[in-house]
Design an enzyme around this catalytic site. Structure first.
Site, PDB file in Angstrom:
ATOM      1  N   GLU A 217       0.840  -1.193   0.000  1.00 54.51           N
ATOM      2  CA  GLU A 217       0.000   0.000   0.000  1.00 54.51           C
ATOM      3  C   GLU A 217       0.875   1.243   0.000  1.00 54.51           C
ATOM      4  O   GLU A 217       0.405   2.345   0.251  1.00 54.51           O
ATOM      5  CB  GLU A 217      -0.949   0.002   1.198  1.00 54.51           C
ATOM      6  CG  GLU A 217      -0.263  -0.029   2.557  1.00 54.51           C
ATOM      7  CD  GLU A 217      -1.203   0.372   3.680  1.00 54.51           C
ATOM      8  OE1 GLU A 217      -1.568   1.550   3.742  1.00 54.51           O
ATOM      9  OE2 GLU A 217      -1.558  -0.516   4.488  1.00 54.51           O
TER      10      GLU A 217
ATOM     11  N   CYS B  94      -3.544  -3.063   4.419  1.00 53.33           N
ATOM     12  CA  CYS B  94      -2.656  -4.152   4.827  1.00 53.33           C
ATOM     13  C   CYS B  94      -3.046  -5.501   4.240  1.00 53.33           C
ATOM     14  O   CYS B  94      -2.433  -6.519   4.556  1.00 53.33           O
ATOM     15  CB  CYS B  94      -2.631  -4.251   6.351  1.00 53.33           C
ATOM     16  SG  CYS B  94      -2.292  -2.682   7.139  1.00 53.33           S
TER      17      CYS B  94
ATOM     18  N   HIS C   6      -2.941 -10.173  11.878  1.00 54.20           N
ATOM     19  CA  HIS C   6      -2.358  -8.932  11.379  1.00 54.20           C
ATOM     20  C   HIS C   6      -2.077  -8.075  12.617  1.00 54.20           C
ATOM     21  O   HIS C   6      -2.944  -7.930  13.475  1.00 54.20           O
ATOM     22  CB  HIS C   6      -3.330  -8.221  10.433  1.00 54.20           C
ATOM     23  CG  HIS C   6      -2.932  -6.808  10.164  1.00 54.20           C
ATOM     24  ND1 HIS C   6      -1.696  -6.496   9.662  1.00 54.20           N
ATOM     25  CD2 HIS C   6      -3.576  -5.636  10.363  1.00 54.20           C
ATOM     26  CE1 HIS C   6      -1.606  -5.177   9.551  1.00 54.20           C
ATOM     27  NE2 HIS C   6      -2.727  -4.632   9.969  1.00 54.20           N
TER      28      HIS C   6
HETATM   29  N1  ACO Z   1       1.051   2.872  30.556  1.00 54.09           N
HETATM   30  C1  ACO Z   1       0.376   1.784  30.112  1.00 54.09           C
HETATM   31  N2  ACO Z   1      -0.651   1.861  29.226  1.00 54.09           N
HETATM   32  C2  ACO Z   1      -1.001   3.086  28.761  1.00 54.09           C
HETATM   33  C3  ACO Z   1      -0.351   4.258  29.195  1.00 54.09           C
HETATM   34  C4  ACO Z   1       0.723   4.110  30.133  1.00 54.09           C
HETATM   35  N3  ACO Z   1       1.407   5.150  30.578  1.00 54.09           N
HETATM   36  N4  ACO Z   1      -0.918   5.301  28.576  1.00 54.09           N
HETATM   37  C5  ACO Z   1      -1.894   4.822  27.778  1.00 54.09           C
HETATM   38  N5  ACO Z   1      -1.948   3.473  27.896  1.00 54.09           N
HETATM   39  C6  ACO Z   1      -2.809   2.548  27.159  1.00 54.09           C
HETATM   40  C7  ACO Z   1      -4.252   2.922  27.051  1.00 54.09           C
HETATM   41  O1  ACO Z   1      -4.957   2.559  28.214  1.00 54.09           O
HETATM   42  C8  ACO Z   1      -4.654   2.114  25.836  1.00 54.09           C
HETATM   43  O2  ACO Z   1      -4.773   0.741  26.165  1.00 54.09           O
HETATM   44  P1  ACO Z   1      -6.201   0.005  26.165  1.00 54.09           P
HETATM   45  O3  ACO Z   1      -6.748   0.126  24.780  1.00 54.09           O
HETATM   46  O4  ACO Z   1      -5.906  -1.403  26.533  1.00 54.09           O
HETATM   47  O5  ACO Z   1      -7.010   0.721  27.166  1.00 54.09           O
HETATM   48  C9  ACO Z   1      -3.436   2.187  24.945  1.00 54.09           C
HETATM   49  O6  ACO Z   1      -2.370   2.576  25.799  1.00 54.09           O
HETATM   50  C10 ACO Z   1      -3.545   3.166  23.784  1.00 54.09           C
HETATM   51  O7  ACO Z   1      -3.829   4.427  24.282  1.00 54.09           O
HETATM   52  P2  ACO Z   1      -5.072   5.300  23.761  1.00 54.09           P
HETATM   53  O8  ACO Z   1      -5.020   6.607  24.458  1.00 54.09           O
HETATM   54  O9  ACO Z   1      -6.317   4.480  23.815  1.00 54.09           O
HETATM   55  O10 ACO Z   1      -4.825   5.476  22.213  1.00 54.09           O
HETATM   56  P3  ACO Z   1      -3.820   6.451  21.450  1.00 54.09           P
HETATM   57  O11 ACO Z   1      -4.370   7.796  21.347  1.00 54.09           O
HETATM   58  O12 ACO Z   1      -2.437   6.285  21.960  1.00 54.09           O
HETATM   59  O13 ACO Z   1      -3.869   5.805  19.971  1.00 54.09           O
HETATM   60  C11 ACO Z   1      -4.032   4.112  18.313  1.00 54.09           C
HETATM   61  C12 ACO Z   1      -3.653   4.432  19.751  1.00 54.09           C
HETATM   62  C13 ACO Z   1      -5.486   4.463  18.078  1.00 54.09           C
HETATM   63  C14 ACO Z   1      -3.797   2.649  18.077  1.00 54.09           C
HETATM   64  C15 ACO Z   1      -3.111   4.964  17.383  1.00 54.09           C
HETATM   65  O14 ACO Z   1      -1.787   4.596  17.597  1.00 54.09           O
HETATM   66  C16 ACO Z   1      -3.443   4.784  15.924  1.00 54.09           C
HETATM   67  O15 ACO Z   1      -4.315   5.453  15.401  1.00 54.09           O
HETATM   68  N6  ACO Z   1      -2.703   3.888  15.192  1.00 54.09           N
HETATM   69  C17 ACO Z   1      -2.915   3.649  13.766  1.00 54.09           C
HETATM   70  C18 ACO Z   1      -4.193   2.899  13.473  1.00 54.09           C
HETATM   71  C19 ACO Z   1      -4.088   1.408  13.654  1.00 54.09           C
HETATM   72  O16 ACO Z   1      -3.002   0.858  13.798  1.00 54.09           O
HETATM   73  N7  ACO Z   1      -5.234   0.711  13.591  1.00 54.09           N
HETATM   74  C20 ACO Z   1      -5.279  -0.726  13.697  1.00 54.09           C
HETATM   75  C21 ACO Z   1      -5.963  -1.464  12.573  1.00 54.09           C
HETATM   76  S1  ACO Z   1      -5.719  -0.762  11.002  1.00 54.09           S
HETATM   77  C22 ACO Z   1      -4.050  -0.848  10.533  1.00 54.09           C
HETATM   78  O17 ACO Z   1      -3.420  -1.886  10.536  1.00 54.09           O
HETATM   79  C23 ACO Z   1      -3.399   0.393  10.137  1.00 54.09           C
END
Ligand code: ACO
Length: 448
Positions: free
Chosen positions: A82, A116, A246
């Site tokens: 991609e 992906c 994945h």
């Molecule tokens: N210590 C431990 N855990 C923590 C801490 C900390 N200090 N701070 C946050 N966390 C945890 C949160 O509780 C959460 O875990 P949970 O879901 O088990 O509750 C996790 O860290 C992620 O934090 P969030 O605030 O929920 O999310 P964030 O704003 O960091 O974004 C996301 C995460 C949405 C995955 C972002 O990285 C993203 O958009 N990534 C790209 C999209 C993606 O990969 N999608 C997946 C399918 S599609 C694809 O393959 C592209």
């Protein structure tokens, strides 16, 4: 032909990487957010001399050489990616340089693209070709390659980069269970790349997680139905030794496995153990939509499935945790981790695979593993991939330098008339690298 599947595999990821711990410090987020919250250890990225074409050239030449495959024996070459370098010219055509040199220009196949999922589409194309009446007896070759980069923000730590090559043919040690495939395809705007001037996606992180889990449920239910039709008995998770997902980041894999366990509980409580039945009972009546939003259910699932996760999933998590999201290569890098960790003990085992591409396309399918015949056997694949050394030989780059590299790449994206720094001191011998892009946007590569 019988037992069509993967005969040989090789993997390449850039030696340049940034640790998630260092990135947490650099980004000023709370400690543990990327390492525990996302479950990631390290992230590979391309320096300015590498891209999806150089990585593909590297992995294809390495596979042919190490498994002693004559380039003339390839009859189909399919690429899943991609990462857009050109809106018309396929990555496959760049790889033809490897085959033209041997006089083989009779090779079908082009690139497949949908987030992906393209690698899985490419793999299916090759497998279907070998199983079809147009098969000419030669091998299929699949390449999955991507550089996953995100704009500054919460998605940036979920990047990565790699290329994987897989040789496809009959009597394979990694054979497809062709009748067992469940797909879920629909229209969603969870992750997409509408801005053609930028390499970065537009991503709705929360929606992408929900879409992934919904597609997982749907594919699993279809897979179970097809299994039952074929075998005359219901499928449950105990029917597969391993589950490979994945892997955009490890936390989503943990959640996914928990979700499958919840599916089994809903299908028949006797599929899960007694303790889990009590843990999950309060959630049995949640509607589908609510169940994706319930954080309590997510935690309960993960806790109930933890012991099985360690046995059935954990061995496949090594490379995705160390390299990051490799988009099309992610699922197959997870599978490569399983091979690396379990080697010949996999003989006779079933492995269920879940492929997801945003937008969205998803399929669950499975492999049946056999020892195979040298050089196409499990232990030789593990030796050739040499994952331990590849991970060990990497160079940790400070986050400031990583960010600086991304800035250079942003500037270069879609550009012409430039020469790369030619600093390829980090690259292992045999690695292809980009030397320059001329005034006609033509790209030139050399081999170290
Ligand atoms: N210590 C431990 N855990 C923590 C801490 C900390 N200090 N701070 C946050 N966390 C945890 C949160 O509780 C959460 O875990 P949970 O879901 O088990 O509750 C996790 O860290 C992620 O934090 P969030 O605030 O929920 O999310 P964030 O704003 O960091 O974004 C996301 C995460 C949405 C995955 C972002 O990285 C993203 O958009 N990534 C790209 C999209 C993606 O990969 N999608 C997946 C399918 S599609 C694809 O393959 C592209």
């Amino acid at each position: 032909p019988a037992n069509v599947g993967i005969l040989a595999m090789d993997i390449y990821f850039p030696p340049t990487c940034v640790t998630q711990e260092a990135l947490e410090g650099h980004d000023g987020v709370s400690k543990g957010k990327y390492t525990i919250g996302l479950g990631q250890d390290c992230m590979a990225f391309c320096s300015e001399v590498e891209d999806v074409i150089s990585m593909s050239l590297t992995v294809v030449t390495s596979l042919l050489e190490k498994f002693n495959v004559d380039p003339k024996q390839i009859g189909r070459l399919e690429v899943g990616s991609e990462t857009v370098i050109d809106k018309s010219k396929s990555i496959k055509t760049f790889l033809m340089q490897v085959f033209e040199a041997s006089g083989n220009i009779d090779i079908e196949g082009v690139d497949s693209t949908n987030a992906c999922y393209g690698g899985t589409a490419a793999l299916f194309n090759c497998v279907n070709w070998v199983e079809s009446s147009s098969w000419d007896g030669r091998y299929g070759l699949v390449v999955c390659t991507d550089t996953a980069v995100y704009a500054e923000g919460p998605a940036r730590p979920t990047g990565g980069a790699a290329a994987i090559a897989m040789l496809v043919g009959p009597d394979a040690p990694i054979a497809f269970e062709s009748k067992l495939r469940g797909s879920h395809m629909s229209h969603a705007y969870d992750f997409y790349k509408p801005n053609l001037a930028s390499e970065y996606p537009v991503v709705d992180g929360k929606l992408s997680q929900t879409c992934y889990l919904m597609a997982l449920d749907s594919c699993y239910q279809l897979y179970c139905k097809k299994f039952e039709k074929l075998e005359g008995r219901p499928f449950s998770m105990s029917d597969s030794d391993y589950f490979v997902f994945h892997s955009p980041y490890n936390k989503l894999v943990q959640k996914s496995f928990g979700r499958l366990y919840f599916n089994d509980f809903l299908r028949n409580p006797s599929f899960v153990d007694e303790v889990a039945r009590d843990t999950l009972a309060p959630y049995a009546s949640l509607s589908g939509d609510d169940s994706y939003q319930s954080r309590d259910l997510e935690k309960a699932n993960q806790q109930a499935a933890k012991h099985l996760y360690d046995a059935k999933v954990q061995p496949s998590t090594l490379i995705p945790k160390q390299v990051g999201n490799m988009y099309t290569a992610s699922l197959y890098a997870a599978f490569a981790s399983l091979l690396h960790n379990k080697n010949s003990s996999l003989v006779g085992k079933r492995v269920v695979m879940f492929s997801y591409g945003s937008g969205l396309t998803a399929t669950m399918f499975s492999f049946h593993l056999q020892e195979g015949q040298h050089p196409f056997n499990l232990s030789n694949i593990v030796t050739v991939m040499n994952v331990s050394d590849k991970l060990k030989q990497r160079v940790e780059i400070p986050p400031e330098k990583f960010v600086e590299t991304l800035k250079i790449m942003e500037h270069r994206y879609g550009g012409k008339d430039f020469v790369t720094s030619k600093d390829c001191s980090y690259l292992p011998p045999g690695t292809f690298y980009l030397t320059n892009v001329d005034s006609m946007y033509r790209r030139f590569y050399a081999k170290k």
